[in-house]
Write an enzyme that holds these catalytic residues in place. Structure first.
Site, PDB file in Angstrom:
ATOM      1  N   HIS A   4       0.811  -1.220   0.000  1.00 21.86           N
ATOM      2  CA  HIS A   4       0.000   0.000   0.000  1.00 21.86           C
ATOM      3  C   HIS A   4       0.849   1.276   0.000  1.00 21.86           C
ATOM      4  CE1 HIS A   4      -3.627  -2.396   1.743  1.00 21.86           C
ATOM      5  NE2 HIS A   4      -3.527  -2.534   0.445  1.00 21.86           N
ATOM      6  N   THR A  49      -4.422  -7.489  11.171  1.00 23.53           N
ATOM      7  CA  THR A  49      -5.190  -6.859  10.083  1.00 23.53           C
ATOM      8  C   THR A  49      -6.637  -7.318  10.190  1.00 23.53           C
ATOM      9  OG1 THR A  49      -5.430  -6.678   7.685  1.00 23.53           O
ATOM     10  CG2 THR A  49      -4.233  -8.590   8.478  1.00 23.53           C
TER      11      THR A  49
HETATM   12  P1  NAD Z   1      -7.189  -2.121  10.515  1.00 27.39           P
HETATM   13  O1  NAD Z   1      -6.950  -0.789  11.157  1.00 27.39           O
HETATM   14  O2  NAD Z   1      -8.384  -2.305   9.658  1.00 27.39           O
HETATM   15  O3  NAD Z   1      -7.260  -3.237  11.648  1.00 27.39           O
HETATM   16  C1  NAD Z   1      -6.302  -3.310  12.667  1.00 27.39           C
HETATM   17  C2  NAD Z   1      -6.289  -4.715  13.204  1.00 27.39           C
HETATM   18  O4  NAD Z   1      -5.215  -4.810  14.127  1.00 27.39           O
HETATM   19  C3  NAD Z   1      -7.565  -5.102  13.963  1.00 27.39           C
HETATM   20  O5  NAD Z   1      -8.010  -6.337  13.489  1.00 27.39           O
HETATM   21  C4  NAD Z   1      -7.113  -5.210  15.409  1.00 27.39           C
HETATM   22  O6  NAD Z   1      -7.761  -6.263  16.119  1.00 27.39           O
HETATM   23  C5  NAD Z   1      -5.641  -5.535  15.240  1.00 27.39           C
HETATM   24  N1  NAD Z   1      -4.803  -5.117  16.377  1.00 27.39           N
HETATM   25  C6  NAD Z   1      -4.961  -4.062  17.214  1.00 27.39           C
HETATM   26  N2  NAD Z   1      -3.971  -4.040  18.121  1.00 27.39           N
HETATM   27  C7  NAD Z   1      -3.161  -5.084  17.848  1.00 27.39           C
HETATM   28  C8  NAD Z   1      -1.965  -5.608  18.433  1.00 27.39           C
HETATM   29  N3  NAD Z   1      -1.394  -5.027  19.488  1.00 27.39           N
HETATM   30  N4  NAD Z   1      -1.401  -6.725  17.878  1.00 27.39           N
HETATM   31  C9  NAD Z   1      -1.965  -7.324  16.799  1.00 27.39           C
HETATM   32  N5  NAD Z   1      -3.103  -6.890  16.224  1.00 27.39           N
HETATM   33  C10 NAD Z   1      -3.684  -5.778  16.734  1.00 27.39           C
HETATM   34  O7  NAD Z   1      -5.857  -2.473   9.773  1.00 27.39           O
HETATM   35  P2  NAD Z   1      -5.585  -3.073   8.342  1.00 27.39           P
HETATM   36  O8  NAD Z   1      -6.395  -4.293   8.152  1.00 27.39           O
HETATM   37  O9  NAD Z   1      -4.121  -3.134   8.235  1.00 27.39           O
HETATM   38  O10 NAD Z   1      -6.145  -1.972   7.327  1.00 27.39           O
HETATM   39  C11 NAD Z   1      -5.741  -0.648   7.500  1.00 27.39           C
HETATM   40  C12 NAD Z   1      -5.257   0.002   6.223  1.00 27.39           C
HETATM   41  O11 NAD Z   1      -4.889   1.331   6.589  1.00 27.39           O
HETATM   42  C13 NAD Z   1      -4.012  -0.656   5.684  1.00 27.39           C
HETATM   43  O12 NAD Z   1      -4.194  -0.855   4.330  1.00 27.39           O
HETATM   44  C14 NAD Z   1      -2.873   0.339   5.913  1.00 27.39           C
HETATM   45  O13 NAD Z   1      -2.247   0.698   4.697  1.00 27.39           O
HETATM   46  C15 NAD Z   1      -3.508   1.584   6.454  1.00 27.39           C
HETATM   47  N6  NAD Z   1      -2.941   1.939   7.789  1.00 27.39           N
HETATM   48  C16 NAD Z   1      -1.586   1.857   7.964  1.00 27.39           C
HETATM   49  C17 NAD Z   1      -1.043   2.159   9.208  1.00 27.39           C
HETATM   50  C18 NAD Z   1       0.461   2.039   9.387  1.00 27.39           C
HETATM   51  O14 NAD Z   1       1.205   2.060   8.411  1.00 27.39           O
HETATM   52  N7  NAD Z   1       0.964   1.895  10.628  1.00 27.39           N
HETATM   53  C19 NAD Z   1      -1.865   2.552  10.266  1.00 27.39           C
HETATM   54  C20 NAD Z   1      -3.259   2.643  10.038  1.00 27.39           C
HETATM   55  C21 NAD Z   1      -3.785   2.331   8.790  1.00 27.39           C
END
Ligand code: NAD
Length: 238
Positions: free
Chosen positions: A114, A184
């Site tokens: 992404h 995720t």
């Molecule tokens: P999401 O935000 O939809 O879901 C986050 C997931 O992480 C949830 O299922 C939750 O239960 C889980 N989670 C929360 N805390 C956790 C922990 N300590 N350990 C393991 N799991 C944990 O995330 P997604 O499915 O990756 O989709 C989000 C989209 O937004 C992605 O495509 C990404 O590109 C973008 N995004 C990126 C970032 C980043 O780069 N750090 C941050 C936010 C969103």
């Protein structure tokens, strides 16, 4: 809690999402009612948003750059880098994250499907490759220009755009005998389908996170817990 056994014949494909960076202080977006750092994703994460309000889009990604630069890899990022050091080219990491915490933990065989916060590219897709750009822009007039004259945009795959490196991802999934998915929600496609592709090829599939993802039924094993707490020591490499 049982260990995940990795045999000498295994090839491992890892998919990570925002959850793996949560313990580094970077907010996920599903966890907060579909908002990402206080914004509706359609206002900051779509081609339409870039067209209609480039200043807000750049302000949002500038804030993410600043926040990402101040964050540190957590034990989950480090556990994956250690696993790669043991498995070499039998390991492949695909992250949906745009932060660079995997690289900073030492991961090498990885792709950012992404995009990457630390890069920008031409907003007119003129063919120039992305450039490294970690600047935090205070307003739109500061944002640089491509050599073709168009304004730069963040090197991010917005909703509705095609993820990067899909050919390589498909090839790696086809070869994998074990898929490990971390943090995720299983709601962003095509990443949410990877587990189904792996299962069709007969691979074992493990999910690691504090709550079951939407596609939980496709996993052969779920390790419930925060990635940074459960991943250190989880893998047993033969
Ligand atoms: P999401 O935000 O939809 O879901 C986050 C997931 O992480 C949830 O299922 C939750 O239960 C889980 N989670 C929360 N805390 C956790 C922990 N300590 N350990 C393991 N799991 C944990 O995330 P997604 O499915 O990756 O989709 C989000 C989209 O937004 C992605 O495509 C990404 O590109 C973008 N995004 C990126 C970032 C980043 O780069 N750090 C941050 C936010 C969103």
């Amino acid at each position: 809690m049982g260990k995940i056994n990795i045999k000498a014949s295994d090839r491992v494909f890892v998919l990570t999402g925002a959850g793996i960076s949560a313990e580094s202080g970077l907010p996920t977006f599903r966890a907060s009612d579909g908002l990402w750092a206080g914004h509706h994703v359609e206002d900051v994460c779509t081609p339409e948003a870039l067209e209609q309000n480039p200043e807000l889009v750049w302000q949002f990604y500038s804030e993410r750059r600043e926040q990402g630069a101040n964050a540190k890899p957590n034990p989950a990022h480090l556990a994956l880098a250690e696993l790669e050091a043991k498995l070499g080219d039998r390991f492949f990491l695909c992250t949906q994250n745009v932060d660079d915490l995997h690289e900073r933990a030492g991961s090498k065989r990885l792709i950012h499907m992404h995009g990457e916060l630390a890069k920008s590219r031409c907003s007119e897709e003129c063919g120039q490759p992305p450039i490294e750009d970690r600047r935090v822009y205070k307003n739109l007039s500061e944002v640089g220009r491509c050599s073709c004259g168009a304004r730069l945009r963040p090197h991010i795959v917005f909703f509705g755009e095609i993820p990067l490196d899909m050919g390589m991802i498909q090839r790696e999934i086809d070869q994998a005998t074990l898929m490990i998915v971390v943090g995720t929600s299983g709601s962003v496609y095509p990443a949410a389908n990877f587990v189904h592709w792996a299962r069709q090829n007969g691979a074992r599939t493990v999910y690691i996170g504090p709550e079951p993802p939407l596609n939980a039924s496709a996993f052969t094993n779920v390790v419930e817990g925060k990635a940074g707490e459960v991943m250190p020591g989880l893998f047993e490499v033969e």
